[in-house]
Design a protein around this motif. Structure first.
Motif, PDB file in Angstrom:
ATOM      1  N   SER A 103       3.505  -2.918  -5.704  1.00  0.00           N
ATOM      2  CA  SER A 103       2.185  -2.913  -6.327  1.00  0.00           C
ATOM      3  C   SER A 103       2.039  -1.664  -7.187  1.00  0.00           C
ATOM      4  O   SER A 103       2.700  -0.649  -6.949  1.00  0.00           O
ATOM      5  CB  SER A 103       1.091  -2.926  -5.244  1.00  0.00           C
ATOM      6  N   LYS A 104       1.159  -1.750  -8.185  1.00  0.00           N
ATOM      7  CA  LYS A 104       0.904  -0.576  -9.019  1.00  0.00           C
ATOM      8  C   LYS A 104       0.353   0.576  -8.185  1.00  0.00           C
ATOM      9  O   LYS A 104       0.740   1.725  -8.361  1.00  0.00           O
ATOM     10  CB  LYS A 104      -0.088  -0.939 -10.128  1.00  0.00           C
ATOM     11  N   GLU A 105      -0.540   0.247  -7.270  1.00  0.00           N
ATOM     12  CA  GLU A 105      -1.150   1.275  -6.430  1.00  0.00           C
ATOM     13  C   GLU A 105      -0.105   1.954  -5.547  1.00  0.00           C
ATOM     14  O   GLU A 105      -0.114   3.181  -5.380  1.00  0.00           O
ATOM     15  CB  GLU A 105      -2.246   0.650  -5.564  1.00  0.00           C
ATOM     16  N   LYS A 157      -7.561  -6.497  -0.955  1.00  0.00           N
ATOM     17  CA  LYS A 157      -8.438  -5.544  -0.293  1.00  0.00           C
ATOM     18  C   LYS A 157      -8.888  -6.107   1.058  1.00  0.00           C
ATOM     19  O   LYS A 157      -9.967  -6.632   1.236  1.00  0.00           O
ATOM     20  CB  LYS A 157      -9.657  -5.240  -1.171  1.00  0.00           C
ATOM     21  N   THR A 182       0.814  -1.213   0.000  1.00  0.00           N
ATOM     22  CA  THR A 182       0.000   0.000   0.000  1.00  0.00           C
ATOM     23  C   THR A 182       0.846   1.261   0.000  1.00  0.00           C
ATOM     24  O   THR A 182       0.346   2.349  -0.283  1.00  0.00           O
ATOM     25  CB  THR A 182      -0.911   0.038   1.235  1.00  0.00           C
ATOM     26  N   LEU A 201      -3.630  -5.766  -5.335  1.00  0.00           N
ATOM     27  CA  LEU A 201      -3.451  -5.421  -3.928  1.00  0.00           C
ATOM     28  C   LEU A 201      -4.643  -5.974  -3.170  1.00  0.00           C
ATOM     29  O   LEU A 201      -5.797  -5.627  -3.446  1.00  0.00           O
ATOM     30  CB  LEU A 201      -3.368  -3.903  -3.749  1.00  0.00           C
ATOM     31  N   LYS A 244       2.129   4.242  -7.656  1.00  0.00           N
ATOM     32  CA  LYS A 244       1.381   5.430  -8.063  1.00  0.00           C
ATOM     33  C   LYS A 244       1.268   6.412  -6.909  1.00  0.00           C
ATOM     34  O   LYS A 244       1.428   7.636  -7.093  1.00  0.00           O
ATOM     35  CB  LYS A 244      -0.006   5.019  -8.549  1.00  0.00           C
ATOM     36  N   THR A 245       1.036   5.911  -5.707  1.00  0.00           N
ATOM     37  CA  THR A 245       0.926   6.776  -4.528  1.00  0.00           C
ATOM     38  C   THR A 245       2.222   7.521  -4.270  1.00  0.00           C
ATOM     39  O   THR A 245       2.231   8.735  -4.015  1.00  0.00           O
ATOM     40  CB  THR A 245       0.551   5.938  -3.290  1.00  0.00           C
TER      41      THR A 245
END
Length: 299
Positions: free
Chosen positions: A221-223, A248, A194, A246, A226-227
């Motif tokens: 992770s892609k998320e 959930k 995350t 990711l 990106k963050t």
């Protein structure tokens, strides 16, 4: 552009406990990797196109890989990523004497050397392994940068503190000196899920005052990428490969990932890290991370 050569032992004798049988060969084009880079930002570098790196990461993923093999392969992968991540370090010219073979006419008193100019690292570097999984990458980076300082930061995740009752990083250990004495800080952590832990550490280092920050990770992770790229576009990120899913849940685990890196490195079972802390330390750590995260987000 062809990938940089890496010398590896691929004779099947790695102490990993993984049986490998080659049935097909796959050639990866660099174009697919380049397109993935543009979606994260100019300072995010994904090295998944390297076939040996892909092979090593697959070994790390496997549940059959023993802790000894996991540690060994993590060190090899860190070597590769470390060379790539440090390509932006500044150097300065330095004069060196190179020994040469003496000629038949030269006397023993003659200096059998030739003078030339070389380069020496000018930037001061500090390594920041996030305990405990980041410790598995520290030795490899110290062999690349033996003069680097090492400042540990310990983090664990506490459930129910984050947005929507998710996981929130809590700092329990910090060995940064009062005064920043580095030009670069490289954060070491095998997995970025995350990115909440990574975001907290970036905030701590920016508050410390280090001019440039780099991240070295095996899987992200892609998320998470990106963050980081959107919130801290000035931070350099070097990662071995990117996983798209990711989980959930309250764990926020990246899938397929490689499991809990700390447990894989040290052969331990997953425990509640928070239970190991004295209540007074838990409260102090939670307050510090919340304050730091709020300041960085505001700025």
């Amino acid at each position: 552009m062809a990938p940089s050569p890496v010398i590896e032992n691929l004779d099947g004798n790695d102490p990993t406990g993984v049986e490998t049988t080659t049935t097909t060969t796959t050639t990866k084009s660099s174009s697919s990797s380049s397109s993935s880079l543009s979606s994260f930002g100019p300072l995010v570098f994904v090295k998944s196109q390297h076939p040996i790196l892909s092979h090593k990461i697959t070994v790390m993923r496997s549940s059959s890989t023993l802790p000894s093999g996991f540690r060994a392969v993590l060190k090899e992968v860190t070597y590769h990523l470390g060379y790539e991540a440090t390509s932006f370090l500044q150097t300065r010219p330095v004069a060196v004497s190179v020994p040469i073979k003496p000629s038949s006419s030269s006397s023993s008193s003659d200096a059998n050397v030739v003078e030339t100019m070389g380069e020496k690292l000018a930037d001061r570097v500090t390594l920041v392994p996030i305990m405990r999984s980041g410790l598995g990458m520290a030795d490899a980076m110290l062999e690349l940068l033996p003069m680097a300082g090492v400042h540990h930061i310990g983090m664990y995740k506490r459930s129910g503190m984050g947005t929507g009752g998710g996981m929130m990083p809590v700092q329990y250990y910090n060995r940064l000196p009062r005064q920043c004495n580095a030009d670069w800080a490289f954060i070491l952590d095998p997995v970025i899920a995350t990115a909440t832990t990574m975001m907290s550490v970036i905030g701590i280092l920016k508050k410390w005052g280090v001019p440039k920050i780099g991240i070295i990770s095996v899987i992200a992770s892609k998320e998470g990428l990106k963050t980081i790229a959107e919130t801290h576009p000035d931070v350099y990120v070097t990662v071995g490969t990117v996983d798209g899913t990711l989980q959930k849940s309250d764990t926020g685990e990246v899938l397929p990932g490689l499991g809990d890196a700390g447990d894989r490195i040290y052969g331990t079972q997953q425990e509640d890290d928070e239970a190991l802390l004295h209540p007074s330390k838990r409260k102090r750590s939670e307050s510090f991370v919340e304050e730091t995260t709020a300041k960085v987000t505001t700025n």
